[in-house]
Write a protein that holds these residues in place. Structure first.
Motif, PDB file in Angstrom:
ATOM      1  N   LEU A 140      -6.597  -8.010   9.289  1.00 59.83           N
ATOM      2  CA  LEU A 140      -7.920  -7.986   8.666  1.00 59.83           C
ATOM      3  C   LEU A 140      -8.199  -9.249   7.855  1.00 59.83           C
ATOM      4  N   THR A 141      -7.165  -9.849   7.275  1.00 62.62           N
ATOM      5  CA  THR A 141      -7.323 -11.074   6.495  1.00 62.62           C
ATOM      6  C   THR A 141      -6.106 -11.963   6.728  1.00 62.62           C
ATOM      7  N   GLU A 142      -6.154 -13.188   6.199  1.00 61.60           N
ATOM      8  CA  GLU A 142      -5.005 -14.072   6.300  1.00 61.60           C
ATOM      9  C   GLU A 142      -3.822 -13.471   5.532  1.00 61.60           C
ATOM     10  N   PRO A 143      -2.604 -13.620   6.048  1.00 60.69           N
ATOM     11  CA  PRO A 143      -1.429 -13.099   5.336  1.00 60.69           C
ATOM     12  C   PRO A 143      -1.332 -13.599   3.898  1.00 60.69           C
ATOM     13  N   LEU A 144      -1.745 -14.835   3.636  1.00 65.83           N
ATOM     14  CA  LEU A 144      -1.667 -15.375   2.282  1.00 65.83           C
ATOM     15  C   LEU A 144      -2.464 -14.533   1.296  1.00 65.83           C
ATOM     16  N   MET A 145      -3.513 -13.852   1.779  1.00 65.88           N
ATOM     17  CA  MET A 145      -4.368 -13.040   0.928  1.00 65.88           C
ATOM     18  C   MET A 145      -3.807 -11.635   0.715  1.00 65.88           C
ATOM     19  N   GLN A 146      -2.734 -11.315   1.410  1.00 63.97           N
ATOM     20  CA  GLN A 146      -2.197  -9.955   1.370  1.00 63.97           C
ATOM     21  C   GLN A 146      -0.875  -9.914   0.621  1.00 63.97           C
ATOM     22  N   LYS A 147      -0.877  -9.315  -0.552  1.00 66.24           N
ATOM     23  CA  LYS A 147       0.364  -9.021  -1.255  1.00 66.24           C
ATOM     24  C   LYS A 147       0.666  -7.542  -1.030  1.00 66.24           C
ATOM     25  N   LYS A 148       1.742  -7.270  -0.351  1.00 65.28           N
ATOM     26  CA  LYS A 148       2.113  -5.882  -0.068  1.00 65.28           C
ATOM     27  C   LYS A 148       2.902  -5.260  -1.211  1.00 65.28           C
ATOM     28  N   PHE A 149       3.102  -6.049  -2.299  1.00 64.13           N
ATOM     29  CA  PHE A 149       3.854  -5.567  -3.444  1.00 64.13           C
ATOM     30  C   PHE A 149       3.318  -6.231  -4.697  1.00 64.13           C
ATOM     31  N   SER A 150       3.610  -5.632  -5.838  1.00 67.21           N
ATOM     32  CA  SER A 150       3.122  -6.165  -7.108  1.00 67.21           C
ATOM     33  C   SER A 150       4.079  -5.747  -8.218  1.00 67.21           C
ATOM     34  N   LEU A 201       4.025   7.336  -4.497  1.00 73.47           N
ATOM     35  CA  LEU A 201       2.990   7.441  -5.517  1.00 73.47           C
ATOM     36  C   LEU A 201       1.664   7.936  -4.975  1.00 73.47           C
ATOM     37  N   TYR A 202       1.213   7.345  -3.843  1.00 74.08           N
ATOM     38  CA  TYR A 202      -0.129   7.666  -3.381  1.00 74.08           C
ATOM     39  C   TYR A 202      -0.266   7.345  -1.896  1.00 74.08           C
ATOM     40  N   LYS A 203      -1.003   8.180  -1.188  1.00 74.87           N
ATOM     41  CA  LYS A 203      -1.251   7.973   0.230  1.00 74.87           C
ATOM     42  C   LYS A 203      -2.250   6.843   0.420  1.00 74.87           C
ATOM     43  N   GLY A 204      -1.867   5.816   1.126  1.00 74.58           N
ATOM     44  CA  GLY A 204      -2.793   4.721   1.373  1.00 74.58           C
ATOM     45  C   GLY A 204      -2.113   3.599   2.116  1.00 74.58           C
ATOM     46  N   ASN A 205      -2.610   3.235   3.290  1.00 74.15           N
ATOM     47  CA  ASN A 205      -2.049   2.135   4.059  1.00 74.15           C
ATOM     48  C   ASN A 205      -2.465   0.837   3.389  1.00 74.15           C
ATOM     49  N   VAL A 206      -1.564   0.213   2.666  1.00 75.00           N
ATOM     50  CA  VAL A 206      -1.898  -0.879   1.758  1.00 75.00           C
ATOM     51  C   VAL A 206      -2.261  -2.160   2.509  1.00 75.00           C
ATOM     52  N   LEU A 207      -3.458  -2.682   2.209  1.00 71.01           N
ATOM     53  CA  LEU A 207      -3.823  -4.013   2.669  1.00 71.01           C
ATOM     54  C   LEU A 207      -3.326  -5.047   1.674  1.00 71.01           C
ATOM     55  N   THR A 208      -3.588  -4.811   0.394  1.00 72.19           N
ATOM     56  CA  THR A 208      -3.125  -5.714  -0.651  1.00 72.19           C
ATOM     57  C   THR A 208      -3.141  -4.996  -1.996  1.00 72.19           C
ATOM     58  N   VAL A 209      -2.297  -5.454  -2.912  1.00 74.12           N
ATOM     59  CA  VAL A 209      -2.218  -4.856  -4.233  1.00 74.12           C
ATOM     60  C   VAL A 209      -1.972  -5.953  -5.251  1.00 74.12           C
ATOM     61  N   SER A 210      -2.545  -5.803  -6.456  1.00 72.41           N
ATOM     62  CA  SER A 210      -2.376  -6.788  -7.519  1.00 72.41           C
ATOM     63  C   SER A 210      -2.193  -6.063  -8.840  1.00 72.41           C
ATOM     64  N   ILE A 223     -10.060 -15.412  -2.964  1.00 69.64           N
ATOM     65  CA  ILE A 223     -10.125 -15.477  -4.428  1.00 69.64           C
ATOM     66  C   ILE A 223      -8.710 -15.557  -4.981  1.00 69.64           C
ATOM     67  N   TRP A 224      -8.573 -16.220  -6.162  1.00 70.98           N
ATOM     68  CA  TRP A 224      -7.245 -16.425  -6.726  1.00 70.98           C
ATOM     69  C   TRP A 224      -7.308 -16.389  -8.244  1.00 70.98           C
ATOM     70  N   GLY A 225      -6.132 -16.243  -8.883  1.00 76.94           N
ATOM     71  CA  GLY A 225      -6.054 -16.391 -10.325  1.00 76.94           C
ATOM     72  C   GLY A 225      -5.565 -15.182 -11.057  1.00 76.94           C
ATOM     73  N   GLY A 226      -5.636 -15.298 -12.372  1.00 75.73           N
ATOM     74  CA  GLY A 226      -5.160 -14.224 -13.228  1.00 75.73           C
ATOM     75  C   GLY A 226      -3.704 -14.414 -13.587  1.00 75.73           C
ATOM     76  N   GLU A 227      -3.342 -14.065 -14.812  1.00 73.44           N
ATOM     77  CA  GLU A 227      -1.952 -14.097 -15.242  1.00 73.44           C
ATOM     78  C   GLU A 227      -1.573 -12.726 -15.755  1.00 73.44           C
ATOM     79  N   ASP A 228      -0.360 -12.604 -16.270  1.00 71.33           N
ATOM     80  CA  ASP A 228       0.157 -11.287 -16.591  1.00 71.33           C
ATOM     81  C   ASP A 228      -0.219 -10.791 -17.979  1.00 71.33           C
ATOM     82  N   LEU A 229      -0.107 -11.660 -18.972  1.00 77.04           N
ATOM     83  CA  LEU A 229      -0.362 -11.226 -20.342  1.00 77.04           C
ATOM     84  C   LEU A 229      -1.349 -12.114 -21.079  1.00 77.04           C
ATOM     85  N   ASN A 230      -1.470 -13.364 -20.690  1.00 76.07           N
ATOM     86  CA  ASN A 230      -2.268 -14.324 -21.432  1.00 76.07           C
ATOM     87  C   ASN A 230      -3.680 -14.402 -20.863  1.00 76.07           C
ATOM     88  N   GLY A 231      -4.674 -14.227 -21.723  1.00 77.97           N
ATOM     89  CA  GLY A 231      -6.066 -14.307 -21.282  1.00 77.97           C
ATOM     90  C   GLY A 231      -6.547 -15.726 -21.057  1.00 77.97           C
TER      91      GLY A 231
END
Length: 502
Positions: free
Chosen positions: A112-122, A164-173, A279-287
């Motif tokens: 459905l999208t480029e592999p680079l856009m798909q994170k199967k884990f987070s 945790l939940y039923k859902g065929n994951v495309l991407t997760v963040s 789309i890209w960006g975002g960090e873990d704790l720092n705004g």
């Protein structure tokens, strides 16, 4: 191998049928087998939508020993004394029964999208989740229960990893204490901390014991979510129509809606963006970071809180940038020599970008420490992008496939190796120690120059790396395990990369 497996199964069924003597054949291909004493035995390779719902032609529940082809999972499963097994053989003729019961195995990339856009884990500060290939795409996870698992439990920590939940994951963040998942149907599910309404639920109440489906305000009926990026206070989502929607705090301009006050608690379209490819960006704790968008015609836009990340000719002075700014001009020298930009992240005091020729470029503000982008000691003399690929000494046949930024540093992965810089690295890699001002190659038996690496997620204090090992997509874990988010065996930090285990 596939033909041999099914030939074996066919011969086995023929021998079995000959031994039991009597059977009736269902029009759909389901055999209701009985032996001469009338005792029912298992079904022989019927095709079912879901093994868990299998019934015999007479309407009885499948008994132990029943063998079926599960069309939903696209594999063979057997009924045991404790229930249905995981996949015995999948569509690629790879047995993942043992893998799925021992190792974390992420589901494969979608077309459905480029592999680079798909994170199967987070991985966030407290929990890790992944789309589980051994469990029909269910989201699976472990760690501190109320910080991004969406599991109805009162336990402080969930370990080993659980469904945790039923859902065929495309991407997760994930970010800080939450996760946002998009499934292959383009639906959005959220859980965890809802600071400033960043989960798009319409309010700021946390979602600690479930995964809640949310929608995009004003989206067309055929518009589907295809990518998500999260930060501590805001979330953005891209759709198949090329539009970007945001939710969360407006204070630092991260919603991109042109305002710096209040919250936007529902996913709202950013009016100045269209024709967006990724789309890209975002960090873990720092705004103090920005979101970016790349359009189909290769323009780059950025918004959020800008602080010392370079490219001053486009971004100007430090501060809030509440409306997406066209920063394409800052990439002119890079695109001239390196091709199309594939990914860009503007973080806390540094920028990283990857291009179609596999090169990595970086920038930080003039007089800012070079260590902000892993270039050693001293201060920067320019704020514009520079090619830093030579700092990653690659062997013949190696190519850069992904990177990520965190509050404490960055990571680049090639198809075979991992390079990292930053602070607080002792929890992740014992041979690096506390801090590295330069890019260091991670030494590990797993990164042997042969194993194929596919993607990476660098959290605040942990890291997950996806692999292509015999098509099994095993996940390599390392880092802080304080909340048992990476391992079932206590809460000792994992300083030597290892496969995620149950």
């Amino acid at each position: 191998m596939k033909k041999n497996v099914f030939l074996f199964m066919f011969l086995l069924s023929c021998i079995y049928n000959a031994q039991v003597g009597i059977y009736t054949h269902d029009p759909q291909g389901v055999m209701d087998i009985k032996n001469q004493t009338g005792k029912k035995n298992g079904l022989v390779l019927p095709i079912v939508d879901d093994a868990n719902n299998t019934l015999t032609p007479s309407g009885n529940t499948a008994v132990e020993g029943t063998l079926v082809y599960d069309q939903g999972s696209q594999c063979i499963r057997v009924k045991t004394g404790t229930g249905w097994s995981n996949c015995l053989i999948d569509q690629s003729s790879v047995s993942i029964t043992a893998l799925g019961s021992v190792y974390w195995v992420a589901n494969s990339f979608s077309n459905l999208t480029e592999p680079l856009m798909q994170k199967k884990f987070s991985v966030n500060m407290y929990t890790a989740v992944f789309g589980n290939a051994a469990d029909n795409g269910y989201i699976t996870g472990s760690g501190y229960a109320t910080n991004g698992l969406g599991l109805p439990t009162t336990a402080a920590s969930v370990s080993p990893a659980k469904r945790l939940y039923k859902g065929n994951v495309l991407t997760v963040s994930g970010s800080q204490s939450s996760h946002v998942m998009i499934n292959t149907d383009g639906k959005i599910f959220v859980t965890g901390s809802n600071t400033s309404g960043k989960l798009g639920t319409g309010n700021t109440s946390n979602i600690n014991t479930s995964w809640k489906e949310v929608t995009l305000t004003g989206a067309a009926t055929d518009e589907k979510a295809i990518q998500v990026q999260t930060s501590p206070n805001a979330t953005i989502i891209l759709t198949n129509k090329g539009y970007v929607y945001s939710a969360g705090s407006n204070t630092n301009g991260q919603t991109g809606l042109g305002i710096t006050t209040g919250n936007t608690p529902t996913f709202t379209k950013i009016p100045t963006l269209s024709n967006v490819k990724s789309i890209w960006g975002g960090e873990d704790l720092n705004g103090s970071s920005m979101f970016t968008a790349i359009t189909n015609d290769h323009n780059i836009y950025a918004w959020g809180y800008y602080l010392g990340a370079g490219m001053s000719s486009s971004l100007g002075n430090n501060g809030n940038k509440p409306t997406p700014i066209d920063i394409t001009a800052s990439f002119a020298s890079a695109t001239a020599s390196s091709g199309v930009i594939k990914k860009v992240m503007i973080g806390h005091n540094g920028t990283l970008a990857m291009f179609s020729n596999g090169s990595i470029w970086a920038s930080q503000s003039v007089n800012a420490p070079k260590s902000n982008i892993g270039l050693g000691t001293g201060t920067a003399s320019t704020s514009e992008l520079q090619d830093i690929t030579s700092y990653i000494t690659m062997d013949a046949g190696e190519k850069i496939v992904d990177f990520d930024l965190s509050d404490n540093g960055g990571v680049i992965i090639t198809n075979h190796n991992v390079w990292i810089f930053g602070t607080d690295l002792s929890n992740r890699f014992s041979q690096i120690g506390g801090t590295s001002n330069t890019w260091i190659k991670v030494q590990s038996q797993l990164y042997d120059g042969v194993l194929q690496l596919t993607s990476v997620d660098l959290g605040y204090n942990a890291m997950l790396v996806g692999t292509d090992l015999e098509n099994s997509n095993r996940i390599i874990v390392s880092g802080s395990n304080t909340y048992r988010q990476l391992s079932p065996s206590g809460n000792t930090n994992i300083s030597t990369p290892t496969y995620g285990l149950y």
